[in-house]
Scaffold this motif. Structure first.
Motif, PDB file in Angstrom:
ATOM      1  N   TYR A   1       0.833  -1.202   0.000  1.00 47.08           N
ATOM      2  CA  TYR A   1       0.000   0.000   0.000  1.00 47.08           C
ATOM      3  C   TYR A   1       0.872   1.258   0.000  1.00 47.08           C
ATOM      4  O   TYR A   1       1.956   1.279   0.585  1.00 47.08           O
TER       5      TYR A   1
ATOM      6  N   LEU B   1       0.742   5.309   1.115  1.00 53.84           N
ATOM      7  CA  LEU B   1       0.012   6.250   1.956  1.00 53.84           C
ATOM      8  C   LEU B   1       0.594   7.647   1.754  1.00 53.84           C
ATOM      9  O   LEU B   1       1.722   7.917   2.159  1.00 53.84           O
TER      10      LEU B   1
ATOM     11  N   LEU C   1      -3.908   4.226   0.361  1.00 55.81           N
ATOM     12  CA  LEU C   1      -4.588   4.403   1.643  1.00 55.81           C
ATOM     13  C   LEU C   1      -4.633   5.895   1.973  1.00 55.81           C
ATOM     14  O   LEU C   1      -3.591   6.554   1.993  1.00 55.81           O
TER      15      LEU C   1
ATOM     16  N   SER D   1      -5.432   7.157   4.952  1.00 55.81           N
ATOM     17  CA  SER D   1      -5.730   6.861   6.356  1.00 55.81           C
ATOM     18  C   SER D   1      -5.151   7.879   7.323  1.00 55.81           C
ATOM     19  O   SER D   1      -5.418   7.809   8.525  1.00 55.81           O
TER      20      SER D   1
ATOM     21  N   ILE E   1      -4.039   8.384  12.599  1.00 55.84           N
ATOM     22  CA  ILE E   1      -4.466   7.402  11.615  1.00 55.84           C
ATOM     23  C   ILE E   1      -5.933   7.077  11.850  1.00 55.84           C
ATOM     24  O   ILE E   1      -6.344   6.756  12.975  1.00 55.84           O
TER      25      ILE E   1
ATOM     26  N   ASP F   1      -7.836   4.705  10.122  1.00 51.77           N
ATOM     27  CA  ASP F   1      -8.264   3.356   9.778  1.00 51.77           C
ATOM     28  C   ASP F   1      -7.400   2.321  10.490  1.00 51.77           C
ATOM     29  O   ASP F   1      -6.344   2.646  11.047  1.00 51.77           O
ATOM     30  N   ASN F   2      -7.818   1.094  10.422  1.00 55.14           N
ATOM     31  CA  ASN F   2      -7.032  -0.011  10.956  1.00 55.14           C
ATOM     32  C   ASN F   2      -5.953  -0.387   9.938  1.00 55.14           C
ATOM     33  O   ASN F   2      -6.263  -0.928   8.864  1.00 55.14           O
ATOM     34  N   ILE F   3      -4.707  -0.103  10.235  1.00 55.59           N
ATOM     35  CA  ILE F   3      -3.609  -0.443   9.329  1.00 55.59           C
ATOM     36  C   ILE F   3      -2.678  -1.474   9.963  1.00 55.59           C
ATOM     37  O   ILE F   3      -1.562  -1.691   9.479  1.00 55.59           O
TER      38      ILE F   3
ATOM     39  N   LEU G   1      -0.226  -4.010   7.993  1.00 53.65           N
ATOM     40  CA  LEU G   1      -0.076  -3.655   6.585  1.00 53.65           C
ATOM     41  C   LEU G   1       1.346  -3.198   6.277  1.00 53.65           C
ATOM     42  O   LEU G   1       2.006  -2.569   7.106  1.00 53.65           O
TER      43      LEU G   1
ATOM     44  N   ILE H   1       3.390  -0.711   4.281  1.00 57.65           N
ATOM     45  CA  ILE H   1       3.064   0.594   3.711  1.00 57.65           C
ATOM     46  C   ILE H   1       4.328   1.366   3.353  1.00 57.65           C
ATOM     47  O   ILE H   1       5.318   1.325   4.075  1.00 57.65           O
TER      48      ILE H   1
ATOM     49  N   CYS I   1       2.366   5.650  11.965  1.00 56.06           N
ATOM     50  CA  CYS I   1       1.913   4.435  11.280  1.00 56.06           C
ATOM     51  C   CYS I   1       2.419   3.189  12.006  1.00 56.06           C
ATOM     52  O   CYS I   1       1.668   2.216  12.181  1.00 56.06           O
TER      53      CYS I   1
ATOM     54  N   ALA J   1       1.524  -0.755  11.564  1.00 56.07           N
ATOM     55  CA  ALA J   1       1.949  -0.942  10.180  1.00 56.07           C
ATOM     56  C   ALA J   1       3.460  -1.151  10.092  1.00 56.07           C
ATOM     57  O   ALA J   1       4.211  -0.714  10.963  1.00 56.07           O
TER      58      ALA J   1
END
Length: 211
Positions: free
Chosen positions: A100, A102, A133, A135, A163, A165-167, A170, A172, A192, A197
């Motif tokens: 992803y 960001l 994302l 986010s 942040i 969202d739920n990352i 992930l 990133i 993050c 993340a």
């Protein structure tokens, strides 16, 4: 020859109706020439390491890339961002351990109606077949970073970002237009990571020479 002259005449007429110029060479009726896009990235990718974050940049800021960045940041030429992001993705090496992208969020109460980092990330995602994302956001209004010296930039607190969202879990990579000291990217990377993340890389269109 007739076709070439016809196209040139069309561009001239278009320029009178909708006056635009290449942001690098000044050629009328195009935002940027194909040849000028090709000329923007003429050195090897630039690598800066900052606090467990590796920042890759496609060009030095004080080159023709400066004109492009000023155009989409201050002249509203949003349409430049995505094709430049695609070219950026072809120039820089695609990371194998990232899923992803960001982008650094737009500042609170920014007069700009779009986020140039997001638009660049869209082009980069096109080239790398990744997802975006959105986010991250700023938690407060921050003074414009342009014009600040290194000491002033270093005062940016980690809690300037949050942040949404739920990352967790992930992989990133961060995206921005310019790396000056890397402080913004480092602080966002910390937030993050605190959210679970895996963030090892950031990608920027340009970096300030010597940083």
């Amino acid at each position: 020859m007739y076709r070439l002259r016809g196209m040139n005449l069309f561009r001239i007429l278009l320029h009178f109706l909708w006056p635009i110029n290449c942001q690098v060479c000044g050629r009328p009726s195009v935002f940027i020439c194909d040849s000028c896009i090709e000329s923007l990235f003429w050195e090897s990718q630039i690598i800066n390491e900052r606090e467990n974050l590796i920042i890759y940049s496609a060009a030095y800021y004080h080159t023709d890339i400066n004109k492009i960045i000023l155009a989409f940041k201050y002249s509203g030429l949003k349409s430049l961002c995505r094709p430049i992001g695609r070219k950026m993705g072809k120039f820089l090496n695609r990371p194998e351990d990232v899923d992803y992208l960001l982008p650094v969020p737009l500042h609170v109460n920014s007069p700009r109606k779009y986020n140039q980092a997001h638009e660049l990330a869209l082009g980069l995602a096109d080239s790398w077949d990744m997802k975006i994302l959105d986010s991250a956001c700023w938690t407060r209004e921050i003074a414009a970073r342009a014009g600040m010296n290194a000491q002033e930039r270093a005062k940016l607190a980690k809690d300037s970002f949050m942040i949404n969202d739920n990352i967790d879990g992930l992989r990133i990579a961060l995206v921005d237009d310019v790396c000056t000291t890397g402080i913004t990217l480092m602080r966002l990377a910390e937030v993050c990571r605190d959210s679970g993340a895996n963030v090892k890389y950031a990608y920027t269109l340009a970096t300030v020479r010597g940083e």
